[in-house]
Write a protein that holds these residues in place. Sequence first.
Motif, short mmCIF file in Angstrom:
data_model
loop_
_atom_site.label_atom_id
_atom_site.label_comp_id
_atom_site.label_asym_id
_atom_site.label_seq_id
_atom_site.Cartn_x
_atom_site.Cartn_y
_atom_site.Cartn_z
N VAL A 1 -36.76 5.23 -18.58
CA VAL A 1 -37.78 4.68 -17.67
C VAL A 1 -37.15 4.17 -16.36
O VAL A 1 -37.75 4.29 -15.29
N ARG B 1 -45.38 10.38 -15.15
CA ARG B 1 -46.47 9.40 -15.19
C ARG B 1 -46.80 9.02 -16.63
O ARG B 1 -46.41 9.70 -17.57
N GLN B 2 -47.55 7.93 -16.76
CA GLN B 2 -47.94 7.48 -18.10
C GLN B 2 -48.99 8.43 -18.68
O GLN B 2 -49.95 8.81 -18.00
N SER B 3 -48.83 8.75 -19.96
CA SER B 3 -49.77 9.67 -20.63
C SER B 3 -51.17 9.07 -20.71
O SER B 3 -52.16 9.80 -20.67
N THR C 1 -50.82 6.52 -14.46
CA THR C 1 -50.20 5.62 -13.49
C THR C 1 -48.69 5.83 -13.54
O THR C 1 -48.16 6.39 -14.52
N ASN C 2 -48.00 5.39 -12.48
CA ASN C 2 -46.54 5.63 -12.50
C ASN C 2 -45.71 4.35 -12.59
O ASN C 2 -44.53 4.36 -12.29
N GLY D 1 -44.64 1.15 -15.36
CA GLY D 1 -44.73 0.78 -16.77
C GLY D 1 -43.37 0.56 -17.40
O GLY D 1 -42.35 0.50 -16.71
N ASP E 1 -44.05 2.32 -23.14
CA ASP E 1 -45.23 3.12 -22.84
C ASP E 1 -44.93 4.60 -23.13
O ASP E 1 -43.78 4.98 -23.31
N LYS E 2 -46.00 5.38 -23.16
CA LYS E 2 -45.82 6.84 -23.38
C LYS E 2 -45.77 7.52 -22.01
O LYS E 2 -46.68 7.34 -21.19
N TRP E 3 -44.72 8.31 -21.80
CA TRP E 3 -44.52 8.95 -20.50
C TRP E 3 -44.58 10.47 -20.64
O TRP E 3 -44.30 11.02 -21.71
#
Length: 274
Positions: A213, A239-241, A245-246, A248, A252-254
């Motif tokens: 991350v 970005r977040q799954s 959003t970018n 986190g 989080d799940k990316w």
Amino acid sequence: MQVVKNLQDLNKVLKIVSNKSIGFVPTMGSLHRGHLSLVRASKKKTDYTVVSIFVNPTQFDNQNDYNNYPINLQNDISLLNNEEVDLLFIPDYEELYSSEKLIKIDLHNLDKVLEGKHRKGHFDGVVRVVSIFFNLIKPQYAFLGEKDYQQYLIISLLAKELFEKVKIILCPTFREESGLAMSSRNLRLEAKYSKETKKLFELLTYCKKNFDVENRKKLEQICFEKLSQFSSPEYFEIRQSVDLTNEGELSDKWRAFTATKFGDIRLIDNIALN
Ligand code: AMP
């Protein structure tokens, strides 16, 4: 398999099966094994599988892309027949859109990034046509491909807000042996690009291997540069799954998303990173 082309026949057929659970697979035709994997998922989970083939003009931001979209209806019908699909719906544009009920939905910026940013109005067209289909077919389940992950998020939100009876099922991306995600547009790729297109999945795999991350901005840049060496990229973004959003945390799940061109063929792909 029954094939219907107008709303009167569609309604007649659907009335007869109103006690069955309906699975719906929307497509633009020129079917490949990726589409068929959605059909199989629907056949497994539901009593009655409806597939639509409709190249939806309102979701194209580029007239040339629309005009050149591959059409292989006879082959599609024979593939769907082999899969024992129950109903194939091939609507006519004028009639389909004449049944449109205007809707208003806030897509929480899901349509402002990635494909939404690069293909103006694309998701408005997707939401319009899927709403029409959901209103007409009233499925219990709709099966969508992970290849179009942003589309999946947007249709999931649409279902949550306006079609709460429709459960959205995400099906994994079906790939060629080379790793290239199957796509109707692959049919139009010139043979000279076959070596380069293989590198697309290699790059996504490289991104996954090297993802952390903290390094994601740098990694995006590196991947964009690598992509530029064998194609003409529009974007490579991490970005977040959950909401695209970018910002986190590692917990989080990316996911990495890309769109790039080989000649005048534009391909998209994405991969879960953690
Ligand atoms: P399309 O005909 O390209 O509009 O795609 C119709 C549906 O098939 C969408 O839900 C796509 O995400 C899905 N789809 C397309 N290609 C693939 C693939 N390679 N693997 C899995 N699903 C796919």
